[in-house]
Write a protein that holds these residues in place. Sequence first.
Motif, short mmCIF file in Angstrom:
data_model
loop_
_atom_site.label_atom_id
_atom_site.label_comp_id
_atom_site.label_asym_id
_atom_site.label_seq_id
_atom_site.Cartn_x
_atom_site.Cartn_y
_atom_site.Cartn_z
N PHE A 21 0.83 -1.20 0.00
CA PHE A 21 0.00 0.00 0.00
C PHE A 21 0.87 1.26 0.00
N VAL A 22 2.06 1.16 0.59
CA VAL A 22 2.99 2.28 0.50
C VAL A 22 3.32 2.56 -0.96
N MET A 23 3.58 1.50 -1.72
CA MET A 23 3.91 1.68 -3.13
C MET A 23 2.72 2.19 -3.91
N GLU A 24 1.53 1.73 -3.56
CA GLU A 24 0.32 2.24 -4.22
C GLU A 24 0.19 3.74 -3.98
N GLY A 25 0.52 4.18 -2.77
CA GLY A 25 0.49 5.60 -2.47
C GLY A 25 1.53 6.37 -3.26
N VAL A 26 2.72 5.80 -3.38
CA VAL A 26 3.79 6.45 -4.14
C VAL A 26 3.37 6.62 -5.61
N ILE A 27 2.69 5.61 -6.15
CA ILE A 27 2.21 5.70 -7.54
C ILE A 27 1.20 6.84 -7.67
N ALA A 28 0.28 6.94 -6.71
CA ALA A 28 -0.70 8.04 -6.73
C ALA A 28 0.00 9.39 -6.67
N MET A 29 1.03 9.49 -5.82
CA MET A 29 1.77 10.73 -5.69
C MET A 29 2.48 11.09 -6.99
N ALA A 38 -0.09 12.37 -9.52
CA ALA A 38 -0.61 13.70 -9.19
C ALA A 38 0.47 14.76 -9.28
N ARG A 39 1.71 14.38 -9.13
CA ARG A 39 2.83 15.32 -9.24
C ARG A 39 2.86 15.97 -10.63
N VAL A 40 2.35 15.26 -11.63
CA VAL A 40 2.26 15.81 -12.99
C VAL A 40 0.84 16.26 -13.29
N ASP A 41 -0.16 15.43 -12.94
CA ASP A 41 -1.55 15.81 -13.19
C ASP A 41 -2.50 15.09 -12.25
N CYS A 42 -3.30 15.86 -11.55
CA CYS A 42 -4.25 15.30 -10.58
C CYS A 42 -5.43 14.61 -11.27
N SER A 43 -5.77 15.02 -12.48
CA SER A 43 -6.90 14.41 -13.18
C SER A 43 -6.61 12.96 -13.55
N ILE A 44 -5.43 12.70 -14.12
CA ILE A 44 -5.06 11.33 -14.47
C ILE A 44 -4.94 10.50 -13.20
N ALA A 45 -4.40 11.09 -12.14
CA ALA A 45 -4.31 10.38 -10.87
C ALA A 45 -5.69 10.04 -10.34
N THR A 46 -6.65 10.94 -10.52
CA THR A 46 -8.02 10.69 -10.06
C THR A 46 -8.68 9.61 -10.90
N PHE A 47 -8.50 9.67 -12.22
CA PHE A 47 -9.01 8.61 -13.10
C PHE A 47 -8.50 7.26 -12.63
N PHE A 48 -7.21 7.17 -12.37
CA PHE A 48 -6.62 5.91 -11.95
C PHE A 48 -7.13 5.51 -10.57
N GLY A 49 -7.32 6.49 -9.69
CA GLY A 49 -7.81 6.20 -8.35
C GLY A 49 -9.23 5.65 -8.35
N VAL A 50 -10.08 6.18 -9.24
CA VAL A 50 -11.45 5.66 -9.37
C VAL A 50 -11.41 4.22 -9.88
N MET A 75 -10.22 2.67 2.59
CA MET A 75 -9.05 2.24 1.81
C MET A 75 -8.62 3.31 0.81
N THR A 76 -9.60 3.91 0.14
CA THR A 76 -9.27 4.88 -0.91
C THR A 76 -8.97 6.27 -0.36
N ARG A 77 -9.48 6.56 0.83
CA ARG A 77 -9.21 7.87 1.43
C ARG A 77 -7.72 8.05 1.69
N ALA A 78 -7.05 6.95 2.05
CA ALA A 78 -5.60 7.00 2.22
C ALA A 78 -4.94 7.38 0.90
N GLY A 79 -5.45 6.85 -0.19
CA GLY A 79 -4.91 7.17 -1.50
C GLY A 79 -5.09 8.63 -1.86
N VAL A 80 -6.21 9.22 -1.44
CA VAL A 80 -6.46 10.64 -1.72
C VAL A 80 -5.46 11.50 -0.96
N ALA A 81 -5.08 11.10 0.24
CA ALA A 81 -4.07 11.85 0.98
C ALA A 81 -2.75 11.86 0.21
N TRP A 82 -2.40 10.72 -0.36
CA TRP A 82 -1.19 10.64 -1.20
C TRP A 82 -1.35 11.52 -2.44
#
Length: 449
Positions: free
Chosen positions: A134-142, A145-157, A306-313
């Motif tokens: 899950f740490v790595m999943e968070g790193v991927i989300a970060m 989002a470091r480049v674009d939050c929209s693509i990160a959100t698409f992937f998060g959904v 589970m996903t709220r942690a991902g949003v923090a990342w």
Amino acid sequence: MAVKLSTIRQAFHLLKNIDFEQLGHIAEKVDLPKVMAALGKMNEQQLAGVTKMLTAGSGRKKELPPVNGDFYDLSAMLTDEERALQLKVRHFMETEIQPIVNEYWFKAEFPFEIIPKLAELNICGGTFRGDYSFVMEGVIAMEMARVDCSIATFFGVQNGLAMGAIHTLGSEAQKQEWLPGMEQLKIIGAFGLTEPEVGSGAAGGLTTTAKRVGDKWVLNGQKKWIGNATFADVLVIWARDVDDNQVKGFLVRKGSPGFSVEKMHDKMALRIVQNGIITLKDCEVAESDRLANANSFKDTAKVLQMTRAGVAWLAVGCARGAYENALAYTRQRKQFGKPIASFQLIQNHLVEMLSNLTAMQTMVYRLSQLQDEGLLEDEHASIAKVFCSLRTRDIVSRAREVMGGNGILLEYNVARFVADAEAIYSYEGTKEINSLIVGRAITGFSAFV
């Protein structure tokens, strides 16, 4: 007093760096014999000062430290394999997304051509398969989002809400039908909880209803703000069972009779994300498409935790992208003859941004460690979501400030982060709701209505 030999050598060293053309120009403006006489009278300390003054800025360009928002080097906590995956995702985002993101964000369109390329990373569903933590999943989300939050959100959904609901609450048959295709991004998912008049009060106030009729369920109601809704192949729809008043989950297939979706327009944030308003009018869903283990809102909350942690990342990634863009800009932008990064007030803004960012990063790393250890509680995810999304707003604001007027132009990227931070601040539970979840945990009293 005789001039020391070392002093003469210093003078000669100073003059030998001046070519004949330069020397000619100097001779036109100054009396060189007098200059030489004055140099000869200087002691070593004085001559060293003149040498330093005249050679300042000459030679090689000053080497600046790298632009890096990971000030505490938290990436060093990753294994070699995890670090390689982090850099792989970063390369994808910088080469495939960065060049097109502003265009698509401005047009409020989704770049469907990137989906097969994203699938090639083989990161979707990694935690479910046991490929990474899950740490790595968070790193991927970060990193996204470091480049674009929209693509990160698409992937998060896709990877979190939709697949997470099926993986956590679905039957084995449902998992086998949907998850393999979703992992390959050949099947796109969505998660329909929020309604036009129901957001924070979803636990007990859903107006979308489900009625059991034989071996089918009939769904009626509306959903709003549903990411990926306009093109999803399967949508997890949450509805209140009219018979027992409990919230249940349903897998609604694209094109089902009674199902329609309208794209939401005029958003100021996450414009690439295709949010939709879903209308369900006597929409029939087979009993086999009811999420087998979703029998109350407590089950829904398992997915949200589970996903709220991902949003923090994701908030950390948004803040990091804004900080790194702003830092790079201030080192290149010159005013009054030198980079604005050399000014005290600019440095103060940058340090405050980095301080908040570093605190956020350490928080989410520990958050996901708890998740990997099976110790994650609602309040852990909620406090991280509150703190990180709140601090992100401050960081993106300062990033825009140090960039002056250019901070509101898309081409400099920070304007997009400023806007997107507002959406991150509100989705997956508002600051107020998440604060009350933490408040309940630390006081023992529930302040919910």
